[in-house]
Design a protein around this motif. Structure first.
Motif, PDB file in Angstrom:
ATOM      1  N   ASP A 130      88.271 -64.240 120.106  1.00 43.75           N
ATOM      2  CA  ASP A 130      89.327 -63.981 119.131  1.00 43.75           C
ATOM      3  C   ASP A 130      90.644 -64.622 119.567  1.00 43.75           C
ATOM      4  N   VAL A 131      90.991 -64.459 120.857  1.00 38.16           N
ATOM      5  CA  VAL A 131      92.213 -65.071 121.377  1.00 38.16           C
ATOM      6  C   VAL A 131      92.143 -66.589 121.247  1.00 38.16           C
ATOM      7  N   GLY A 132      90.935 -67.135 121.371  1.00 38.50           N
ATOM      8  CA  GLY A 132      90.743 -68.567 121.286  1.00 38.50           C
ATOM      9  C   GLY A 132      90.959 -69.158 119.913  1.00 38.50           C
ATOM     10  N   ASP A 133      91.237 -68.313 118.915  1.00 39.19           N
ATOM     11  CA  ASP A 133      91.490 -68.864 117.578  1.00 39.19           C
ATOM     12  C   ASP A 133      92.930 -69.339 117.424  1.00 39.19           C
ATOM     13  N   GLY A 134      93.719 -69.219 118.501  1.00 45.38           N
ATOM     14  CA  GLY A 134      95.098 -69.697 118.463  1.00 45.38           C
ATOM     15  C   GLY A 134      96.131 -68.628 118.201  1.00 45.38           C
ATOM     16  N   ARG A 135      95.722 -67.367 118.095  1.00 41.82           N
ATOM     17  CA  ARG A 135      96.681 -66.307 117.762  1.00 41.82           C
ATOM     18  C   ARG A 135      97.709 -66.069 118.874  1.00 41.82           C
ATOM     19  N   TRP A 136      97.407 -66.509 120.118  1.00 37.05           N
ATOM     20  CA  TRP A 136      98.351 -66.366 121.225  1.00 37.05           C
ATOM     21  C   TRP A 136      98.933 -67.711 121.636  1.00 37.05           C
ATOM     22  N   ALA A 137      98.937 -68.669 120.719  1.00 33.56           N
ATOM     23  CA  ALA A 137      99.425 -70.007 121.048  1.00 33.56           C
ATOM     24  C   ALA A 137     100.943 -70.110 121.003  1.00 33.56           C
ATOM     25  N   ASP A 138     101.600 -69.288 120.183  1.00 34.04           N
ATOM     26  CA  ASP A 138     103.047 -69.381 120.084  1.00 34.04           C
ATOM     27  C   ASP A 138     103.707 -68.696 121.275  1.00 34.04           C
ATOM     28  N   THR A 139     104.851 -69.220 121.696  1.00 30.82           N
ATOM     29  CA  THR A 139     105.592 -68.651 122.812  1.00 30.82           C
ATOM     30  C   THR A 139     106.917 -68.077 122.316  1.00 30.82           C
ATOM     31  N   GLY A 195      84.771 -68.619 130.406  1.00 34.83           N
ATOM     32  CA  GLY A 195      85.292 -67.834 129.303  1.00 34.83           C
ATOM     33  C   GLY A 195      84.637 -68.262 128.009  1.00 34.83           C
ATOM     34  N   SER A 196      85.039 -67.622 126.922  1.00 31.20           N
ATOM     35  CA  SER A 196      84.558 -68.014 125.590  1.00 31.20           C
ATOM     36  C   SER A 196      85.757 -68.246 124.666  1.00 31.20           C
ATOM     37  N   TYR A 197      86.823 -68.860 125.228  1.00 25.92           N
ATOM     38  CA  TYR A 197      88.078 -69.073 124.510  1.00 25.92           C
ATOM     39  C   TYR A 197      88.064 -70.280 123.588  1.00 25.92           C
ATOM     40  N   GLY A 198      87.106 -71.170 123.771  1.00 18.23           N
ATOM     41  CA  GLY A 198      87.153 -72.390 122.983  1.00 18.23           C
ATOM     42  C   GLY A 198      88.377 -73.214 123.340  1.00 18.23           C
ATOM     43  N   SER A 199      89.024 -73.791 122.329  1.00 14.10           N
ATOM     44  CA  SER A 199      90.165 -74.673 122.577  1.00 14.10           C
ATOM     45  C   SER A 199      91.503 -74.041 122.209  1.00 14.10           C
ATOM     46  N   GLY A 200      91.521 -72.724 122.026  1.00 17.16           N
ATOM     47  CA  GLY A 200      92.762 -72.059 121.647  1.00 17.16           C
ATOM     48  C   GLY A 200      93.731 -71.941 122.809  1.00 17.16           C
ATOM     49  N   PRO A 201      94.995 -72.376 122.643  1.00 19.50           N
ATOM     50  CA  PRO A 201      95.980 -72.258 123.724  1.00 19.50           C
ATOM     51  C   PRO A 201      96.465 -70.813 123.877  1.00 19.50           C
ATOM     52  N   VAL A 202      96.867 -70.464 125.101  1.00 19.48           N
ATOM     53  CA  VAL A 202      97.410 -69.141 125.414  1.00 19.48           C
ATOM     54  C   VAL A 202      98.673 -69.338 126.250  1.00 19.48           C
ATOM     55  N   GLY A 203      99.735 -68.639 125.916  1.00 19.62           N
ATOM     56  CA  GLY A 203     101.004 -68.756 126.630  1.00 19.62           C
ATOM     57  C   GLY A 203     101.059 -67.856 127.847  1.00 19.62           C
ATOM     58  N   TYR A 204     100.160 -68.072 128.795  1.00 21.86           N
ATOM     59  CA  TYR A 204     100.057 -67.209 129.967  1.00 21.86           C
ATOM     60  C   TYR A 204     101.403 -67.001 130.658  1.00 21.86           C
ATOM     61  N   LEU A 205     101.553 -65.788 131.226  1.00 17.16           N
ATOM     62  CA  LEU A 205     102.827 -65.327 131.777  1.00 17.16           C
ATOM     63  C   LEU A 205     102.619 -64.835 133.206  1.00 17.16           C
ATOM     64  N   ASP A 206     103.560 -65.137 134.083  1.00 17.41           N
ATOM     65  CA  ASP A 206     103.537 -64.627 135.452  1.00 17.41           C
ATOM     66  C   ASP A 206     103.979 -63.162 135.436  1.00 17.41           C
ATOM     67  N   ALA A 207     103.199 -62.282 136.056  1.00 16.72           N
ATOM     68  CA  ALA A 207     103.547 -60.853 136.075  1.00 16.72           C
ATOM     69  C   ALA A 207     104.895 -60.611 136.732  1.00 16.72           C
ATOM     70  N   ARG A 208     105.316 -61.513 137.596  1.00 13.77           N
ATOM     71  CA  ARG A 208     106.639 -61.363 138.211  1.00 13.77           C
ATOM     72  C   ARG A 208     107.747 -61.460 137.171  1.00 13.77           C
ATOM     73  N   ASP A 209     107.507 -62.225 136.110  1.00 11.73           N
ATOM     74  CA  ASP A 209     108.500 -62.319 135.046  1.00 11.73           C
ATOM     75  C   ASP A 209     108.584 -61.018 134.247  1.00 11.73           C
ATOM     76  N   ILE A 210     107.450 -60.334 134.109  1.00 10.42           N
ATOM     77  CA  ILE A 210     107.484 -59.028 133.439  1.00 10.42           C
ATOM     78  C   ILE A 210     108.319 -58.060 134.253  1.00 10.42           C
ATOM     79  N   ALA A 211     108.138 -58.076 135.571  1.00 10.82           N
ATOM     80  CA  ALA A 211     108.932 -57.213 136.443  1.00 10.82           C
ATOM     81  C   ALA A 211     110.417 -57.547 136.337  1.00 10.82           C
ATOM     82  N   ASP A 212     110.738 -58.826 136.245  1.00  6.60           N
ATOM     83  CA  ASP A 212     112.142 -59.231 136.111  1.00  6.60           C
ATOM     84  C   ASP A 212     112.739 -58.729 134.801  1.00  6.60           C
ATOM     85  N   VAL A 213     111.963 -58.822 133.730  1.00  5.54           N
ATOM     86  CA  VAL A 213     112.424 -58.308 132.435  1.00  5.54           C
ATOM     87  C   VAL A 213     112.640 -56.801 132.516  1.00  5.54           C
ATOM     88  N   ALA A 214     111.660 -56.088 133.078  1.00  5.57           N
ATOM     89  CA  ALA A 214     111.777 -54.633 133.195  1.00  5.57           C
ATOM     90  C   ALA A 214     112.990 -54.256 134.037  1.00  5.57           C
TER      91      ALA A 214
END
Length: 280
Positions: free
Chosen positions: A244-253, A153-172
């Protein structure tokens, strides 16, 4: 009645399974005839390329999950389905979007941004779910072809709060089976944000096999994507989006999954353990 489009995808299939386990009336919308017997129950053949075929699946008072794969005609198709849902008297539309959706943004974020705005202006009661990147993307991205696992990837060191798609289904499932609430746009994330190096370290620990994340400059990542068969413009934009995502914009949960389902979202370690046999 709950109508599920994209019923054979990562989110749709999990949602159908949950509704069936709880004996909730549902209608699965699929494109391929082979999926009719596979899903069983109330299944309708339809194609986003022919929105009128989706209209045939809609009934007044139903609640609709709108979910699909972005492509060249994605915006037109989903806007058309929103209009047809309003015409059919659908009681509520729950749409799967993406975090960062906004008109003019790169790739799916831009497409979803246009569709989300159209839904907000449609007059339909709605909930827009904007999840961060899926943990399931690791399944095809991590390769062990040379004995050690690698992904790029080209994310650098930016964190991402990855999510299991099963949790999206549970929310829906929770939202679609309780009384209709006020219109809202909800951001969904996993419980923690990881750098991609930390993702590799977690995979190594859980699988007991070395996994490495290889960070590339945007141009090199775009070239790698082109070599894998992606169209040139798409590859360029995808590599830029990673940066762009690697700049930390998706770091918060967020606590949205917990608040709606009553339990915390699945951890990355849990996801990896559940799918350990998927990597050969």
């Amino acid at each position: 009645m709950i109508i599920v489009t994209g019923a054979t995808g990562r989110i749709g299939r999990a949602l159908v399974d949950r509704l069936d386990r709880h004996a909730v009336a549902r209608r699965a919308v699929v494109r391929q005839p082979r999926h009719v017997a596979e899903l069983g129950g109330d299944v309708t053949l339809a194609d986003f390329a022919d929105p009128r075929s989706i209209r045939a699946a809609l009934v007044p008072g139903a609640r609709l999950l709108l979910n699909g794969v972005p492509g060249p005609d994605f915006v037109h198709q989903q806007r058309s389905i929103i209009d047809l849902a309003a015409e059919a008297g659908v009681a509520q539309l729950v749409k799967i979007s993406v975090r960062g959706a906004a008109p003019g943004a790169l790739l799916a974020q831009g497409q979803h941004g246009e569709i989300d705005d159209h839904l907000r202006a449609s007059g339909l009661p709605y909930l827009i779910l904007q999840p961060v990147g899926f943990m399931q993307n690791l399944l095809p991205e991590v390769s062990f072809t040379d004995g050690e696992g690698r992904f790029y990837g080209s994310y650098g060191s930016g964190p991402v709060g990855y999510l299991d798609a099963r949790d999206i289904a549970d929310v829906a499932a929770a939202l679609l089976t309780r009384p209709i609430e006020a219109n809202a746009t909800l951001t969904l994330t996993g419980p923690e944000a990881y750098t991609h190096q930390e993702v590799a370290e977690t995979m190594t620990a859980v699988l007991g096999r070395p996994v490495h994340y290889v960070d590339l400059p945007v141009a090199a990542m775009a070239q790698r994507l082109r070599a894998a068969g992606l169209p040139s413009a798409f590859a360029d934009d995808l590599a830029r989006l990673m940066r762009d995502v690697g700049d930390g914009r998706w770091a918060d949960t967020t606590d949205t999954v917990q608040a709606i389902t009553g339990r915390p979202p699945r951890t990355l370690a849990t996801f990896i353990a559940d799918h350990a046999t998927s990597w050969t």
